[in-house]
Design a protein around this motif. Structure first.
Motif, PDB file in Angstrom:
ATOM      1  N   VAL A 199       0.860  -1.185   0.000  1.00 37.94           N
ATOM      2  CA  VAL A 199       0.000   0.000   0.000  1.00 37.94           C
ATOM      3  C   VAL A 199       0.890   1.226   0.000  1.00 37.94           C
ATOM      4  O   VAL A 199       1.853   1.313   0.769  1.00 37.94           O
ATOM      5  N   SER A 200       0.567   2.177  -0.850  1.00 36.43           N
ATOM      6  CA  SER A 200       1.386   3.384  -0.970  1.00 36.43           C
ATOM      7  C   SER A 200       0.702   4.580  -0.319  1.00 36.43           C
ATOM      8  O   SER A 200      -0.517   4.589  -0.102  1.00 36.43           O
ATOM      9  N   VAL A 201       1.498   5.604  -0.018  1.00 38.55           N
ATOM     10  CA  VAL A 201       0.968   6.856   0.528  1.00 38.55           C
ATOM     11  C   VAL A 201       0.016   7.489  -0.479  1.00 38.55           C
ATOM     12  O   VAL A 201      -1.039   8.035  -0.111  1.00 38.55           O
ATOM     13  N   ASP A 202       0.371   7.436  -1.759  1.00 36.12           N
ATOM     14  CA  ASP A 202      -0.491   8.033  -2.789  1.00 36.12           C
ATOM     15  C   ASP A 202      -1.878   7.393  -2.795  1.00 36.12           C
ATOM     16  O   ASP A 202      -2.893   8.087  -2.965  1.00 36.12           O
ATOM     17  N   GLU A 203      -1.922   6.070  -2.619  1.00 36.48           N
ATOM     18  CA  GLU A 203      -3.222   5.389  -2.577  1.00 36.48           C
ATOM     19  C   GLU A 203      -4.043   5.854  -1.378  1.00 36.48           C
ATOM     20  O   GLU A 203      -5.260   6.064  -1.476  1.00 36.48           O
ATOM     21  N   LEU A 204      -3.394   6.023  -0.241  1.00 37.79           N
ATOM     22  CA  LEU A 204      -4.108   6.457   0.960  1.00 37.79           C
ATOM     23  C   LEU A 204      -4.544   7.911   0.866  1.00 37.79           C
ATOM     24  O   LEU A 204      -5.556   8.312   1.465  1.00 37.79           O
ATOM     25  N   LEU A 205      -3.813   8.724   0.116  1.00 41.58           N
ATOM     26  CA  LEU A 205      -4.165  10.139  -0.040  1.00 41.58           C
ATOM     27  C   LEU A 205      -5.281  10.360  -1.066  1.00 41.58           C
ATOM     28  O   LEU A 205      -5.888  11.430  -1.098  1.00 41.58           O
ATOM     29  N   GLU A 206      -5.538   9.362  -1.884  1.00 41.06           N
ATOM     30  CA  GLU A 206      -6.537   9.503  -2.946  1.00 41.06           C
ATOM     31  C   GLU A 206      -7.913   9.805  -2.348  1.00 41.06           C
ATOM     32  O   GLU A 206      -8.417   9.066  -1.508  1.00 41.06           O
ATOM     33  N   LYS A 207      -8.542  10.897  -2.793  1.00 35.91           N
ATOM     34  CA  LYS A 207      -9.818  11.353  -2.213  1.00 35.91           C
ATOM     35  C   LYS A 207     -11.036  10.848  -2.973  1.00 35.91           C
ATOM     36  O   LYS A 207     -12.094  10.646  -2.382  1.00 35.91           O
ATOM     37  N   THR A 227      -6.050  -3.372   7.931  1.00 34.77           N
ATOM     38  CA  THR A 227      -6.537  -2.037   7.583  1.00 34.77           C
ATOM     39  C   THR A 227      -5.354  -1.074   7.587  1.00 34.77           C
ATOM     40  O   THR A 227      -4.539  -1.072   8.521  1.00 34.77           O
ATOM     41  N   TYR A 228      -5.264  -0.254   6.548  1.00 35.83           N
ATOM     42  CA  TYR A 228      -4.180   0.726   6.428  1.00 35.83           C
ATOM     43  C   TYR A 228      -4.768   2.134   6.544  1.00 35.83           C
ATOM     44  O   TYR A 228      -5.764   2.461   5.891  1.00 35.83           O
ATOM     45  N   VAL A 249     -12.912   6.866   6.695  1.00 38.62           N
ATOM     46  CA  VAL A 249     -12.818   7.417   5.344  1.00 38.62           C
ATOM     47  C   VAL A 249     -11.348   7.610   4.994  1.00 38.62           C
ATOM     48  O   VAL A 249     -10.578   8.196   5.765  1.00 38.62           O
ATOM     49  N   GLY A 250     -10.933   7.088   3.862  1.00 40.06           N
ATOM     50  CA  GLY A 250      -9.544   7.151   3.428  1.00 40.06           C
ATOM     51  C   GLY A 250      -8.785   5.856   3.629  1.00 40.06           C
ATOM     52  O   GLY A 250      -7.703   5.674   3.067  1.00 40.06           O
ATOM     53  N   SER A 251      -9.356   4.944   4.428  1.00 42.90           N
ATOM     54  CA  SER A 251      -8.674   3.673   4.702  1.00 42.90           C
ATOM     55  C   SER A 251      -8.572   2.811   3.452  1.00 42.90           C
ATOM     56  O   SER A 251      -9.362   2.931   2.517  1.00 42.90           O
ATOM     57  N   ILE A 252      -7.573   1.928   3.473  1.00 44.69           N
ATOM     58  CA  ILE A 252      -7.496   0.818   2.526  1.00 44.69           C
ATOM     59  C   ILE A 252      -7.535  -0.461   3.343  1.00 44.69           C
ATOM     60  O   ILE A 252      -6.828  -0.591   4.341  1.00 44.69           O
ATOM     61  N   VAL A 253      -8.399  -1.400   2.950  1.00 46.09           N
ATOM     62  CA  VAL A 253      -8.475  -2.685   3.634  1.00 46.09           C
ATOM     63  C   VAL A 253      -8.129  -3.785   2.642  1.00 46.09           C
ATOM     64  O   VAL A 253      -8.382  -3.651   1.438  1.00 46.09           O
ATOM     65  N   GLU A 254      -7.533  -4.833   3.156  1.00 44.32           N
ATOM     66  CA  GLU A 254      -7.244  -5.989   2.312  1.00 44.32           C
ATOM     67  C   GLU A 254      -7.391  -7.253   3.137  1.00 44.32           C
ATOM     68  O   GLU A 254      -7.214  -7.245   4.367  1.00 44.32           O
ATOM     69  N   TYR A 255      -7.757  -8.315   2.460  1.00 48.38           N
ATOM     70  CA  TYR A 255      -7.918  -9.597   3.139  1.00 48.38           C
ATOM     71  C   TYR A 255      -7.904 -10.712   2.103  1.00 48.38           C
ATOM     72  O   TYR A 255      -8.036 -10.482   0.892  1.00 48.38           O
TER      73      TYR A 255
END
Length: 657
Positions: A27-35, A107-108, A146-152
């Motif tokens: 997971v990248s910072v750019d992905e987490l910053l994406e609005k 969760t990121y 809001v803004g999280s990235i989850v993976e499983y």
């Protein structure tokens, strides 16, 4: 007009696989910053990727099993998208239970410019028993915002090799990349079917595989060729509901697999592909279908008392038995083509599932020598099967073959009339299974229109309010819809609800006829006062003759449409308005009269009137004479509905003399 073909086989062709890597844990910072999503700023969440694969394992005592592994990565954009962080996997808990296992659930979040990981624990997982046959495992991801990235990752192991799960490439949120791979041993042959409107891309290769397994005498292995099929799509938009459409599951881009045959060593070829005819025969032989349908002793005395010495023709017998069964039972809301507790127990307890209730109706009619048969159908909320399967049907009604026609009956709804099925049962086709053992596909969509005839008498009071009397006459499905809604609440609650939906409306002297006589049309009558839809500007009155009736908006706003247009049943609306011009006023302007119809009269609309002394008599008719239109008819439907909307909301202008 050609009948719309709902499904089609995708053209599968090999192309180069996308070189981008789709892996958990990156997971990248750019992905987490994406609005917002790159292609859909309204998206509440997005599947960055969903990668699935199905392969086979082997045990000497049980044979082959299916294992499906799925890796998912999801971005949350809005508060409404938080629910997408959770995952529910349903699984069989029948004779041999399917196993579900979650792993790699993280969760990121971005906190103070740093990526913070929160791992799911065992407390994040929940088990639930849905019914005797199905259970579920639910994963609730921690620390989601809001803004999280989850993976499983989840893994489903199943002994049922005939049931390779459907793979859905598309969802209600955008999907950036979706991929499914199955690895099929040379002993198994599957037919492939697709839904939706996207060509599913495909790559295939054959490799040799060796499986090791344990026997009573030690470790053993087998080698065989397997075909590896990879299916994938990129940048899929969210599937969105469109007005007047049935189950969205019919249109989501997806792929399904049917076990066609097996050819195991020393076992020969075994065919599993069925026809609809063989499916119906198999269902009829099931003890919870055919045996239960043929039982009669539990109702025979009641049937004798019901018929007695009455001199009845066949139509009257059908009506009498239909009313008896409808009023004896309370439907428990369970759908099935098979009985649950059995027809005898359901009859005694006066409650049962759809099969138990309608089997009693069929058996009673047959006992009277009437040609009644079960009709298997799929309810509207269930996707239509792409291939013959017993799982295609989940509902059963009664069909009476009478005078070269079929009368449809469903005794689960006490407000249903003969040949008027509830909305859930109107899903185009059904399969009738006759007592002779023969079966056939039949159309169950109504061909006769439901009608709504509205008569309006309108005057204008001294304080500039519209008042008068309204009579509504509702038949067939429109009458059924009214009865269901009306009988759910008290009269006061019903009228309060009507007045809330129409601001400025006051109803008095309300009456309704035939609310319990389901074969007759509903007739509503009431006096009204209405202080909207009339404007006075510079001594002129602007009045909408149809007031709060008619289309409030054009339901077809989009420039184009993907899905077929499904009105469920044809309908005719008729408005007869007698408008009295108040003293001291004359007509300055009236709407233009109009008559229009499509080439084959599928749609028709007319707006006509006549001025007679101090009254204007309006006759407005709107007919939709087909239940289902193909999507390519949208360019005809949309402008017609727009004309209807504009004309129904047009005003007349009165001026002082």
């Amino acid at each position: 007009m050609n009948k719309f073909k709902l499904f089609f086989l995708s053209v599968l062709f090999p192309i180069l696989i996308y070189s981008q890597k789709y892996e958990l844990g990156e997971v990248s910072v750019d992905e987490l910053l994406e609005k917002t999503h790159k292609n859909d700023t309204s998206a509440v969440a997005c599947k960055l990727f969903e990668i699935g694969k199905t392969y086979f394992t082997y045990k000497s005592n049980s044979g082959f099993s299916l294992v499906t592994e799925v890796n998912v990565k999801i971005k949350i954009y809005k508060k409404e998208g938080l629910e997408w962080a959770n995952k529910v996997v349903n699984h069989s808990i029948g004779d041999v239970e399917e196993k579900v296992m979650f792993s790699k659930a993280v969760t990121y979040n971005l906190e103070n410019g740093k990526i913070v990981k929160t791992k799911a624990s065992s407390e994040s997982e929940f088990k639930e028993k849905i019914n005797e046959y199905w259970g579920s495992r639910k994963l609730v991801m921690p620390n989601v915002k809001v803004g999280s990235i989850v993976e499983y990752k989840y893994e489903l192991t199943s002994p049922y090799i005939y049931k390779m799960d459907q793979w859905k490439f598309q969802d209600k949120i955008p999907v950036n990349y979706s991929e499914f791979t199955n690895s099929i041993p040379e002993y198994l042959f599957y037919n492939t079917y697709t839904r939706g409107f996207y060509f599913i891309q495909n790559d295939s290769e054959i490799k040799q595989k060796t499986l090791s397994y344990t026997t009573n005498v030690g470790l053993a292995s087998m080698s065989f060729n397997e075909t590896i099929n990879k299916y994938f799509l990129k940048d899929l938009p969210a599937i969105k509901e469109e007005s007047y459409s049935n189950s969205m599951e019919n249109y989501i881009s997806s792929i399904e697999f049917e076990l066609a045959s097996t050819r195991f060593p020393n076992d020969g070829l075994k065919q599993f592909t069925e026809s609809w005819e063989s499916v119906a025969e198999s269902i009829n032989k099931n003890k919870y279908f055919g045996e239960e349908l043929n039982k009669t002793e539990y109702f025979e005395e009641d049937l004798k008392r019901l018929i007695g010495n009455k001199q009845l023709n066949e139509k009257e017998k059908i009506a009498l038995v239909f009313e008896f069964v409808k009023n004896r039972y309370v439907w428990n809301k369970n759908n099935s083509i098979y009985t649950d507790k059995g027809v005898k127990k359901a009859y005694q307890e006066k409650t049962g599932n759809v099969a138990e209730i309608n089997f009693t109706l069929i058996a009673m009619l047959r006992k009277l020598g009437i040609s009644a048969s079960p009709i298997l159908i799929s309810t509207r909320n269930k996707p239509i099967n792409l291939y013959p399967s017993k799982a295609a049907y989940n509902y059963v009604i009664c069909g009476v073959e009478f005078l070269n026609d079929i009368i449809f009956l469903d005794a689960t709804d006490k407000y249903a009339a003969m040949d008027v099925l509830p909305l859930r049962a109107l899903n185009e086709n059904g399969r009738i299974i006759r007592s002779t053992g023969s079966n056939a596909n039949i159309i169950i969509t109504p061909d006769k229109a439901a009608t709504n005839i509205i008569t309006i008498e309108t005057k204008i009071s001294e304080d500039s309010k519209l008042f008068g009397k309204i009579t509504e006459n509702l038949s067939k499905n429109l009458g059924l819809n009214f009865r269901i809604k009306y009988n759910e609440m008290s009269l006061d609650s019903y009228l309060d609800n009507v007045e809330k939906k129409v601001p400025g409306l006051e109803i008095s002297n309300y009456s309704v006829k035939n609310k319990d006589k389901v074969e007759e049309p509903i007739i509503e009558e009431y006096d009204y006062v209405y202080n909207s839809d009339i404007e006075i500007v510079s001594g002129k009155m602007y009045i909408k003759p149809l007031m709060f009736f008619g289309l409030k908006e054009n339901p077809f706003k989009e420039e184009s449409r993907t899905l077929p247009i499904d009105f469920v049943y044809p309908f005719n609306e008729s408005y007869n308005v007698v408008f009295e011009i108040p003293k001291g006023y004359v007509v300055e302007q009236l709407p233009k009269q109009i008559k229009l119809a499509t080439e084959e009269n599928e749609l028709a609309f007319s707006y006509l009137y006549e001025v007679k002394g101090n009254t204007i008599v309006f006759n407005v008719k709107f007919d939709v004479n087909l239940a289902l239109f193909p999507s390519d008819y949208y360019d005809v439907i949309r402008p017609v509905f727009n004309d209807v909307f504009l004309k129904m909301n047009e005003k007349i202008v009165l001026k002082k003399q």
